[in-house]
Scaffold this active site. Structure first.
Site, PDB file in Angstrom:
ATOM      1  NE  ARG A  12      -2.839   0.605   3.398  1.00  0.00           N
ATOM      2  CZ  ARG A  12      -2.305   1.382   4.346  1.00  0.00           C
ATOM      3  NH1 ARG A  12      -1.996   2.633   4.089  1.00  0.00           N
ATOM      4  NH2 ARG A  12      -2.081   0.908   5.551  1.00  0.00           N
ATOM      5  CE1 TYR A  32     -14.284   9.197 -18.185  1.00  0.00           C
ATOM      6  CE2 TYR A  32     -13.284   9.667 -16.056  1.00  0.00           C
ATOM      7  CZ  TYR A  32     -14.027   8.837 -16.882  1.00  0.00           C
ATOM      8  OH  TYR A  32     -14.500   7.658 -16.397  1.00  0.00           O
ATOM      9  CG  ASP A  88      -6.817  12.921 -18.636  1.00  0.00           C
ATOM     10  OD1 ASP A  88      -6.142  12.096 -19.280  1.00  0.00           O
ATOM     11  OD2 ASP A  88      -7.904  12.647 -18.097  1.00  0.00           O
ATOM     12  CE  LYS A 132     -10.394   4.203 -20.358  1.00  0.00           C
ATOM     13  NZ  LYS A 132     -10.326   4.907 -19.143  1.00  0.00           N
TER      14      LYS A 132
END
Ligand SMILES: Cc1ncc(COP(=O)(O)O)c(C=O)c1O
Length: 387
Positions: free
Chosen positions: A53, A107, A179, A204
């Site tokens: 983590r 987005y 982005d 993506k």
């Protein structure tokens, strides 16, 4: 693998994608071994407590080094999703009372996060429809800490001129963040255009096979360390198996995206001559309003496009999608397989029809993520379905 200090050759993007960051295993195997342990001996360690983590595992470091090098950045953090990269990336900069200038046609998930920033974090966000220095100056306040942009945009592939914005931000002591998901590091290198921070939905093009979710942040080591600390507390890390899958996938990003660029260009040119198509939105076409800027700031025009079926017969539209064989009607984008979505049913389904109309998103608009199949087969599929 790190390049020797004595090696003066500057590796190209494909060499970076294959080699940078990758750790050979104890047997000389050429792939980073998967280290899934959550209990890790720590007495002889230095620095961060080794725990997945905390992002302190070799599979994280291998893929982070690769992504940082692909974008030409100092450091990177690889997170569980693109949305965790956006949330951590922004929260590492903005505090309650601060102000952000953000492009309005971003987005949908980022747009939804704006509401959380406003309501839960008391961070003011101004959504800007025209991303140019004059408009940014008009909306800037003494509390502005960040300008946030996305280009090409979803789903109309609008192009924002990056350099004047990053220059404006520098002149005003404000950070800039982009982005870069749609372009991928193969087609657009925003740090070289003056951007401070890049984020990716690595789900993506970086992952490229529609089989894992991940996000990435790229920036200075100091900034990435801030993001790492915050994301470790929020629990935004990615597991070792998906990190290894992501590393494997990134090795082919150069060849995948080149094929997607070439396919998309050929298909866009073909679509714009078809009588059943009324508009094609692809920055590689000279008729696209952002073509010149795209030519200036992108090295390829990408695999994403959208197009509009002529007329307003939604039954014909639905039948067209049903008739496609090779191309799937499926969410997400950037995979090796070609997919299509209807923005009115997916990314923009929560907006009112008049809000969608204001954004230029019509019932007949189809978003197309072009894969790496043979262009002739994709055109055959489209031609058959358009009849
Ligand atoms: C441009 C863009 N940015 C960010 C995201 C969010 O990424 P993720 O779905 O990996 O959280 C997406 C997802 O579709 C996207 O298309």
């Amino acid at each position: 693998m790190s390049y020797s200090k004595h090696n003066t050759n500057k590796p190209g993007l494909n060499s970076i994608a294959v080699h940078t960051g990758t750790i050979h295993d104890a047997f000389g195997g050429v792939n980073t071994p998967i280290q899934p342990s959550t209990a890790i001996e720590y007495l002889n360690g230095h620095g961060t407590i080794p725990y997945p983590r905390n992002f302190s595992i070799p599979n994280h470091d291998a893929v982070a080094e690769k992504i940082a090098a692909l974008e030409g950045g100092e450091s990177a953090l690889v997170l569980a999703t693109g949305m965790s990269a956006i949330s951590a990336g922004i929260l590492a900069i903005a505090n309650p009372g601060d102000h952000i200038l953000m492009q309005s046609n971003i987005y949908g998930g980022t747009r939804a996060f704006v509401e959380l920033l406003r309501e839960k974090h008391h961070i003011n966000v101004t959504l800007i429809t025209s991303m140019d220095p004059e408009t940014l100056s008009k909306h800037m306040t003494n509390e502005t800490v960040l300008v946030y942009m996305e280009t090409p945009t979803n789903p109309l592939l609008e192009i924002i001129d990056i350099e004047p914005i990053t220059q404006w931000a520098k002149d005003h002591g404000i950070l800039s963040m982009i982005d870069n998901t749609f372009a991928s590091p193969v087609n657009q290198q925003p740090l070289a255009l003056g951007c401070d921070i890049i984020m990716h939905s690595a789900t993506k093009y970086l992952a490229g096979h529609s089989d894992l979710m991940a996000g990435a942040l790229i920036g200075t080591s100091e900034y990435i360390e801030k993001c790492r600390k915050l994301s470790a507390i929020y629990g935004m890390s990615l597991n070792a198996v998906d990190l290894a899958l992501l590393e494997r996938s990134i090795k082919t990003i150069g060849v995948r995206v080149q094929q997607q660029n070439a396919n998309a260009m050929e298909i866009a040119q073909w679509l714009q001559t078809h009588p059943n198509i009324s508009a094609v939105h692809y920055p590689g076409l000279p008729s696209h309003p952002g073509h010149e800027i795209a030519q200036k700031q992108m090295s390829g025009f990408g695999g994403m496009m959208s197009f509009e079926l002529a007329g307003n017969d939604t039954e014909f539209r639905d039948a067209f999608l049903q008739r496609l064989d090779m191309i799937s009607t499926a969410t997400s984008l950037g995979g090796v397989e070609s997919t299509m979505t209807l923005p009115v049913q997916t990314s923009h389904n929560l907006l009112l029809p008049e809000e969608r109309a204001d954004l230029g998103i019509h019932e007949m608009l189809i978003r197309f993520s072009v894969g790496i199949e043979d262009a002739k087969d994709l055109i055959y599929d489209l031609e058959k379905a358009l009849q």
